[in-house]
Design a protein around this motif. Structure first.
Motif, PDB file in Angstrom:
ATOM      1  N   CYS A  58       0.844  -1.205   0.000  1.00  0.00           N
ATOM      2  CA  CYS A  58       0.000   0.000   0.000  1.00  0.00           C
ATOM      3  C   CYS A  58       0.879   1.256   0.000  1.00  0.00           C
ATOM      4  O   CYS A  58       1.720   1.432   0.880  1.00  0.00           O
ATOM      5  N   PRO A  59       0.687   2.155  -0.968  1.00  0.00           N
ATOM      6  CA  PRO A  59       1.568   3.329  -1.037  1.00  0.00           C
ATOM      7  C   PRO A  59       1.319   4.351   0.068  1.00  0.00           C
ATOM      8  O   PRO A  59       2.154   5.222   0.281  1.00  0.00           O
ATOM      9  N   VAL A  60       0.178   4.276   0.741  1.00  0.00           N
ATOM     10  CA  VAL A  60      -0.050   5.270   1.802  1.00  0.00           C
ATOM     11  C   VAL A  60       0.216   4.690   3.184  1.00  0.00           C
ATOM     12  O   VAL A  60       0.039   5.369   4.186  1.00  0.00           O
ATOM     13  N   GLN A 109      -3.894  -1.943  -5.313  1.00  0.00           N
ATOM     14  CA  GLN A 109      -2.753  -2.852  -5.118  1.00  0.00           C
ATOM     15  C   GLN A 109      -3.013  -3.885  -4.022  1.00  0.00           C
ATOM     16  O   GLN A 109      -2.642  -5.045  -4.145  1.00  0.00           O
TER      17      GLN A 109
HETATM   18 FE1  SF4 Z   1      -3.645   1.266  -0.082  1.00  0.00          FE
HETATM   19 FE2  SF4 Z   1      -4.229   1.367  -2.674  1.00  0.00          FE
HETATM   20 FE3  SF4 Z   1      -5.380  -0.466  -1.103  1.00  0.00          FE
HETATM   21 FE4  SF4 Z   1      -6.066   2.093  -0.880  1.00  0.00          FE
HETATM   22  S1  SF4 Z   1      -6.408   0.771  -2.651  1.00  0.00           S
HETATM   23  S2  SF4 Z   1      -5.621   0.684   0.791  1.00  0.00           S
HETATM   24  S3  SF4 Z   1      -4.111   3.096  -1.276  1.00  0.00           S
HETATM   25  S4  SF4 Z   1      -3.197  -0.331  -1.588  1.00  0.00           S
END
Ligand code: SF4
Ligand code: FAD
Ligand code: SF4
Ligand code: SF4
Length: 383
Positions: free
Chosen positions: A301-303, A346
């Motif tokens: 996860c990018p965040v 992702q």
């Molecule tokens: Fe993280 Fe992307 Fe999943 Fe949202 S969709 S929780 S930003 S990996």
């Protein structure tokens, strides 16, 4: 001379790139020019791997290798930002040129805010994005719905609302809506996505709006920053690229197409979120009961910025080594990432248990933003 706000048709003067490119080859040409002229030290792009369904990210330092990256791979579901964060020192010690879809760009910006990426060192060439297709489902769709051996397909594209394939012996297109009604087509997060033209990039490139004799042969470029304008001006000056003002009718068509895609995104949000609303906890509980605690959703996860968590062995609510995971394993994740979830998909894409994780965090994000952002004086969440 190009300027911020310009809408252009652009096409390469390099016959090798023109042959391989998706339309006008502007993206590859501009990245190549930037690398050759040391505007960037490295370019991050995507190239075909084992087959059409295998898109791999590459870091290129020798400009001649860039030709291999021309063309669009619609089964490429990767995220460019985490690649830069993990393998290129977050662009802290080098200048990086990168091709970005909307989700790549949003994640770069989120990582920039968290000091994981130095955005001052990043040149972003955006590509419009109608959506991408999971590669495994893509193969299944081609076999079952198109009746074609996926290994015989030589090109795939998404155009005028159709998924189109070219294969040994012909070509075929099926309406995306029909494919999606049957569980195929774009990834579910892409159906809900409303970031179709990446205007926070330096340039936003696509094929929507290219009409007349340039159709299929030029890239539509919206110049979004002074940095982008400078790059175009220099590449044209060096005779690597040619441009003309976009046809006003083409600009109008592009605007209408974008509007239709945004409406479609809203429709999918309503459909997905309403289905979730009536049985929220039951659904989350049922789906997450398959979790094997592989940590992929956290890692990718990018965040989600991981910090050393020495207390894990003493954790009361999440028992180490215990599966299925305790509810708090997921609640903790939703609590800290959902307010900035960018719906990149992702987590869901890479979950071995096929849990619809992006749906959950995206629903929480949109709900919270719609409820609180207007009250705080901020614009409601759109992306
Ligand atoms: Fe993280 Fe992307 Fe999943 Fe949202 S969709 S929780 S930003 S990996
Ligand atoms: P090229 O010079 O051919 O360069 C293409 C660049 O795209 C290369 O740098 C390559 O590395 C990169 N790339 C290829 N696949 C991916 C991927 N999966 N993820 C990230 N980068 C990738 N344009 C529209 O106007 N409307 C659309 O609906 C639309 N949907 C798209 C969906 C996807 C998944 C992708 C990747 C692109 C989409 N585009 C769309 C953009 C369009 O296909 C072209 O990329 C764009 O017009 C630039 O054309 P070009 O000839 O200048 O690019
Ligand atoms: Fe494209 Fe949006 Fe899907 Fe990213 S999330 S691949 S920008 S449609
Ligand atoms: Fe569990 Fe899936 Fe996350 Fe792995 S990726 S920890 S299986 S939810």
């Amino acid at each position: 001379m190009a300027a911020k706000g310009d809408m252009l048709y652009a096409w390469t003067t390099d016959s090798g790139i023109a042959k391989k490119a998706e339309c006008g080859g502007a993206v590859t040409t501009l990245l190549k020019y930037a690398l050759e002229n040391k505007i960037v030290d490295v370019v991050v792009a995507v190239k075909k791997g084992f087959d059409l369904y295998d898109a791999i990210p590459v870091a290129i330092t020798d400009a001649k290798d860039l030709d291999q990256t021309a063309g669009s791979l619609h089964c490429g579901t990767l995220l460019m930002s985490t690649f830069i964060q993990k393998y290129l020192d977050g662009a802290k010690s080098m200048k990086v040129g990168v091709v970005v879809k909307g989700c790549d760009l949003m994640s770069l910006i989120e990582l920039g805010k968290r000091n994981e990426i130095n955005m001052n060192n990043v040149l972003t060439i955006g590509v419009n994005c109608g959506g991408s297709v999971n590669p495994i489902l893509g193969r299944k769709m081609i076999k079952e719905k198109f009746g074609v051996d996926p290994d015989k397909v030589t090109k795939e594209e998404i155009d005028k609302g159709q998924f189109i394939i070219e294969y040994e012996g012909g070509h075929k297109g099926i309406k995306i809506d029909d494919l999606e009604d049957e569980g195929f087509g774009r990834r579910s997060n892409c159906r809900r996505c409303k970031y179709k033209i990446p205007r926070q990039a330096d340039l936003a490139c696509g094929n929507w709006g290219v009409i007349g004799d340039k159709a299929g042969k030029a890239t539509f470029v919206e110049v979004c920053s002074d940095k982008g304008a400078d790059l175009i001006t220099k590449a044209v000056g060096a005779k690597k690229l040619e441009t003309s003002a976009a046809d006003p009718k083409g600009i109008e068509i592009r605007g209408k197409t974008e509007g239709a895609m945004l409406k479609l995104g809203e429709k999918w949000r309503k459909k997905d979120f309403t289905a979730l609303r009536d049985n929220l906890w039951e659904t989350i509980n049922k789906e997450t009961s398959r979790c094997i605690k592989c940590y992929s959703c956290i890692d990718k996860c990018p965040v989600c910025i991981q910090i050393p968590f020495d207390g894990r062995a003493d954790d009361i609510m999440v028992r180490p080594g215990f599966i299925p995971s305790d509810p708090m394993f997921h609640l903790r994740r939703f609590a800290h990432i959902s307010d900035s979830c960018i719906n990149c998909g992702q987590c869901e894409e890479l979950c071995p248990a096929e849990i619809p994780l992006a749906l959950f965090s995206h629903a929480i994000r949109v709900e919270a933003d719609n409820a609180f952002a207007p009250k705080l004086g901020a614009a409601p969440y759109k992306n």
